[in-house]
Scaffold this active site. Sequence first.
Site, mmCIF file in Angstrom:
data_model
loop_
_atom_site.group_PDB
_atom_site.id
_atom_site.type_symbol
_atom_site.label_atom_id
_atom_site.label_comp_id
_atom_site.label_asym_id
_atom_site.label_seq_id
_atom_site.Cartn_x
_atom_site.Cartn_y
_atom_site.Cartn_z
ATOM 1 N N GLU A 139 0.891 -1.190 -0.064
ATOM 2 C CA GLU A 139 0.037 0.057 0.109
ATOM 3 C C GLU A 139 0.993 1.338 -0.188
ATOM 4 O O GLU A 139 1.784 1.222 0.816
ATOM 5 C CB GLU A 139 -0.709 -0.102 1.206
HETATM 6 P P1 P53 Z 1 -7.658 5.770 4.351
HETATM 7 C C1 P53 Z 1 -3.468 4.973 8.999
HETATM 8 C C2 P53 Z 1 -1.927 4.968 8.550
HETATM 9 C C3 P53 Z 1 -1.581 4.116 7.709
HETATM 10 C C4 P53 Z 1 -2.551 3.147 6.644
HETATM 11 O O1 P53 Z 1 -6.338 4.875 4.607
HETATM 12 C C5 P53 Z 1 -3.698 3.166 7.321
HETATM 13 C C6 P53 Z 1 -4.125 3.738 8.578
HETATM 14 C C7 P53 Z 1 -5.715 3.965 8.834
HETATM 15 O O2 P53 Z 1 -6.472 4.819 8.172
HETATM 16 O O3 P53 Z 1 -4.772 2.258 6.870
HETATM 17 C C8 P53 Z 1 -4.592 1.668 5.524
HETATM 18 O O4 P53 Z 1 -8.488 5.144 3.752
HETATM 19 C C9 P53 Z 1 -5.282 0.366 5.322
HETATM 20 C C10 P53 Z 1 -6.583 0.666 4.278
HETATM 21 C C11 P53 Z 1 -6.798 2.053 4.268
HETATM 22 C C12 P53 Z 1 -5.483 3.010 3.651
HETATM 23 O O5 P53 Z 1 -4.674 2.680 4.580
HETATM 24 O O6 P53 Z 1 -8.089 5.934 5.909
HETATM 25 O O7 P53 Z 1 -4.851 -0.617 5.380
HETATM 26 O O8 P53 Z 1 -7.586 -0.343 4.637
HETATM 27 O O9 P53 Z 1 -7.873 2.459 3.282
HETATM 28 C C13 P53 Z 1 -5.698 4.296 3.438
HETATM 29 O O10 P53 Z 1 -7.367 7.031 3.834
#
Ligand code: P53
Length: 483
Positions: free
Chosen positions: A381
């Site tokens: 990610e």
């Molecule tokens: P959203 C925090 C820090 C790094 C990754 O997040 C995180 C989080 C929690 O928010 O989560 C991951 O959609 C996670 C995904 C998520 C993505 O980051 O809040 O594995 O499910 O969608 C992005 O912007």
Amino acid sequence: MRQLPKDFLWGGALAAHQFEGGWNQGGKGPSVVDVMTAGAYNVPREITETIEADKFYPNHEAIDFYHKYKEDIALFAEMGLKCLRTSIGWSRIFPKGDEAEPNEEGLQFYDDVFDELLKHGIEPVITLSHFELPLHLAREYGGFRNRKAVDFFVKFAEACFNRYKDKVRYWMTFNEINNQMDVNNPLFLWTNSGVMVKEGENVKEIMYQTAHHELLASALTVTKGKEINPEFQIGAMVSHTPIYPYSCNPEDVMLAEEEMRQRYFFPDVQVRGYYPSYAVKEFEREGYNIKFEEGDNEILRNGTVDYLGFSYYMSTTVKSDVVNDNTGDVVNGGLNGGLPNSVENPYVKATDWDWTIDPTGLRYTLNRFYDRYQVPLFIVENGFGAVDTFEADGSIHDPERIQYLKSHIEALEKAVTYDGVDLIGYTPWGIIDIVSFGTGEMKKRYGMIYVDRDNEGNGSMKRYKKDSFNWYKQVIKTNGEEL
Ligand code: P53
């Protein structure tokens, strides 16, 4: 010299609950996310007891991949993706979590999706648990605070391994298993583990007991998986936000070092197979009574992972003489990162959701992980969450997203070709617009494919290519030469 390996896995990443929809179709049971309403920047998502008729639950329909998967996979193929990272919705396979037999309709859905991907030469990369614990396990058993959840999870993993053993090679056990280290925000224990903490309970102690169960479940899953198919590559998955010292003041350096243990605790166990000494000392010092059973240490030792997958979005910075009273957490303001001593880093800018933009932090992370663990790494990610403008002619110009991704790819290329890090692949987050995990919004978009849907659930659901679509297609085609 900049060449990445020929088989480098360029892809995209998603999670079942954020894009599939069809939340009650095909025999699927409700998951912990199905009782979460939409929030916004600094407005937390509410976790309701049941599904309430007058509330909006953005994950129920999400972007309806459940019905549109052929169309979407065709777009992924056009982009040239070599792999797609997604998860198997646990409650599609075991609707309540404690059934004796899996739900055939759920299993068939993923057969259809994987076949469609493979038909286009896209390899599925699968997370077993990405915040999709069956709600029944959370409500009736207390989620992973209960050791019974270990068996339920391993059974689920086994059902998936047996069914998809010839279709899936790369697996991950628990997504961002370390989010729950931030016990200030109840969202994380709930989504990681289906755990709620009551008034008066010691939340840290509960978190570590829950963690122990999940670490066992992860290790047992690795061992089981290898029996089913020795070719499987089974990884851990952590969220990584490196913590920098604010200055060369030794106190700042040591503080950052200590705080980084929050990030390393889970992978230390999952990669090395035993509890790190700083954790053992913490349990002693704080008087935590973490229940271990005989044989647990052996389970952990035997079930170490093959690789480490991680998400990287941002970095954070700490200063030893600062104590924040702000309530910021990782979701709403990466700046604060859930840490009491976070300060602004004057050298980096941030997104509209206050997540810092720091590509060098990715190279730094790759190096620190590789030094520490000496196993292959997988960036599963990374991405830029932003508001996009849909132009009258149906185009979406997203130069900032392209810039973000380009600079992070440059950083990973340097880590591979200059530093010698062993990196399996790169799957940017939310390759198609999906529901934000942290806020439940649609308008926090990461995709290279735009989906016409808004925060309230209105829109045609039609898909459109953003500028980043063709840009990324070229990146993949040239194996990262042309950015
Ligand atoms: P959203 C925090 C820090 C790094 C990754 O997040 C995180 C989080 C929690 O928010 O989560 C991951 O959609 C996670 C995904 C998520 C993505 O980051 O809040 O594995 O499910 O969608 C992005 O912007």
